[in-house]
Enzyme design. Structure first.
Site, PDB file in Angstrom:
ATOM      1  N   ARG A  56       0.837  -1.211   0.000  1.00 26.97           N
ATOM      2  CA  ARG A  56       0.000   0.000   0.000  1.00 26.97           C
ATOM      3  C   ARG A  56       0.869   1.257   0.000  1.00 26.97           C
ATOM      4  NH1 ARG A  56      -1.523   2.391   4.278  1.00 26.97           N
ATOM      5  NH2 ARG A  56      -1.904   0.553   5.548  1.00 26.97           N
ATOM      6  N   TYR A 109     -12.966  17.150 -17.533  1.00 28.68           N
ATOM      7  CA  TYR A 109     -13.501  15.782 -17.614  1.00 28.68           C
ATOM      8  C   TYR A 109     -14.604  15.641 -16.544  1.00 28.68           C
ATOM      9  CZ  TYR A 109     -13.506  10.736 -16.759  1.00 28.68           C
ATOM     10  OH  TYR A 109     -13.863   9.436 -16.560  1.00 28.68           O
ATOM     11  N   ASP A 181      -3.859  17.957 -16.359  1.00 27.54           N
ATOM     12  CA  ASP A 181      -4.227  16.586 -16.700  1.00 27.54           C
ATOM     13  C   ASP A 181      -3.825  16.391 -18.162  1.00 27.54           C
ATOM     14  OD1 ASP A 181      -5.601  14.326 -17.657  1.00 27.54           O
ATOM     15  OD2 ASP A 181      -7.282  14.612 -16.278  1.00 27.54           O
ATOM     16  N   LYS A 206      -5.996   5.248 -19.867  1.00 28.78           N
ATOM     17  CA  LYS A 206      -6.207   5.627 -21.270  1.00 28.78           C
ATOM     18  C   LYS A 206      -4.953   5.312 -22.094  1.00 28.78           C
ATOM     19  CE  LYS A 206     -10.024   7.009 -19.403  1.00 28.78           C
ATOM     20  NZ  LYS A 206     -10.183   8.354 -18.860  1.00 28.78           N
TER      21      LYS A 206
END
Ligand SMILES: *Cc1c(COP(=O)(O)O)cnc(C)c1O
Length: 380
Positions: A56, A109, A181, A206
């Site tokens: 983690r 987005y 972004d 993506k």
């Protein structure tokens, strides 16, 4: 040595090698934790002399992916997270806290818009959305407690190319951190960090991973901000699993060849769509970069076109709520990515019921153009 019993043997069979073996590619460290020789060995980790404690917090596959993307962005540091949205959240929380303010572009987005408009409020962080096409409106939105200017290099779905240099100047003048972004452009087309942006974010889901089989995020940028973002990632549990990191890292290796083909196909398709009578307007950036203008083409069909018929006649092209895979696909922003945006804003942005967003893949361009021309013909 005494032979172990069945249950113990079932768990302890692996030969873990201490030193790196000469494998050709990075192995998958599919482990939740790392073992220590003794108590001093644990202290060595906390003194910073030895990597890896618990997955983690950190693992070699995450580091591998993050370093790979950071290097392409020419940023000194990077972190890999469980999704694009968790990358955005960790980056934002690394810089802003309760009482702070963010100025963001209003054509974000949809998922980011929702995170900013709803979730950040619960952290006590306020966001003002303005048109970044207008520098004056950004300047006017900046307050004494503004910590971040946030935008996208190529926006979704109408593909506005951000004036990154202008945004960086404004951020520096006001002593604010800038974040971009870069999902739609990728460092293949645009390198915001090189242009002075402090933090670059990716939905690696993506183009970075590229094969529609992994959800992942990347933060790359200034060392101090990334270190803080990694703390947030560990504390909030936004880490990426080793196998997903490995898949995304494998995808990253072919980013250039995928982008080269996809960008070329997109430019050809944009031209074909422009000439079709069922299309009112094609959104395709003209000046993103000398290598091309991205692999997303958005089209607004004409009022007389039947949008249902268009979607029903797409043949092998899948209707999906994502983009950027090697397969060409189509999305319907109004009912997917922008579903949770206020109706007024959607209208202002021009996302009508006739707007479709095409993610152009690596197939033969003749097959792609035939499929779309056929669907458009059927819409009339
Ligand atoms: C998909 C996307 C995101 C969110 O990424 P996830 O990996 O789905 O969390 C953020 N920004 C842009 C531009 C995107 O396309």
């Amino acid at each position: 040595m005494k032979d172990k019993k069945f249950d113990t043997k079932a768990v302890h069979f692996s030969t873990i090698r201490e030193s790196a073996v000469a494998s050709k590619v990075q192995p998958i460290y599919q482990t939740t934790a790392y073992s220590f020789k003794d108590l001093d060995d644990i202290e060595e980790y906390f003194r910073g002399n030895k990597p890896y404690l618990y997955s983690r917090v950190d693992n070699p596959n995450n580091d591998d992916l993050a370093a790979g993307v950071a290097r392409l962005e020419e940023a000194p540091s990077g972190a890999a997270t469980s999704s694009g949205l968790s990358a955005i959240l960790c980056a934002v929380l690394a810089v802003a806290q309760n009482g702070d303010h963010i100025v963001a572009c209003d054509d974000l987005y949809g998922g980011t818009y929702h995170l900013f408009a709803s979730e950040l409020k619960t952290f006590g962080i306020d966001v003002t959305f303005v048109s970044f096409a207008d520098q004056q409106s950004i300047q006017e939105a900046i307050r004494p407690n503004t910590k971040i200017l946030y935008s996208e290099s190529i926006t979704n779905p109408l593909l506005r190319v951000e004036d990154i240099t202008g945004m960086v100047e404004l951020a520096k003048k006001n002593n604010i951190v800038s974040m971009i972004d870069n999902t739609f452009a990728t460092p293949y087309l645009i390198q915001p960090y090189v242009q002075g942006v402090n933090v670059v974010i990716h939905s690696a889901t993506k183009y970075i991973a590229g094969h529609s089989d992994v959800t992942a995020g990347i933060i790359a940028g200034d060392q101090n901000i990334i270190a803080k973002a990694k703390e947030k990632m560990a504390n909030l549990g936004c880490n990426l699993g080793p196998f997903d990191a490995w898949l995304a890292a494998r995808g990253l290796k072919t980013l250039s060849v995928r982008m080269e083909r996809q960008v070329k196909n997109a430019a050809s398709l944009a031209q074909v769509l422009t000439e079709h009578q069922a299309v009112k307007k094609v959104y395709y950036p003209q000046s993103a970069n000398e290598k091309g203008n991205g692999a997303i083409v958005t089209a607004e069909l004409s009022e007389k076109a039947d949008i249902e018929a268009f979607f029903q006649n797409l043949s092998w092209i899948k209707i999906v709520a994502t983009l950027a895979g090697v397969e060409t696909s189509v999305s319907y922003p109004l009912r997917t990515s922008h579903r949770s945006m206020p109706a007024e804003l959607i209208k202002k942005l021009g996302i009508t019921k006739h707007v479709v967003r095409i993610s152009v893949g690596i197939e033969d361009i003749e097959d792609i153009t035939y499929a779309f021309t056929n669907a458009l013909d059927h819409s009339l």
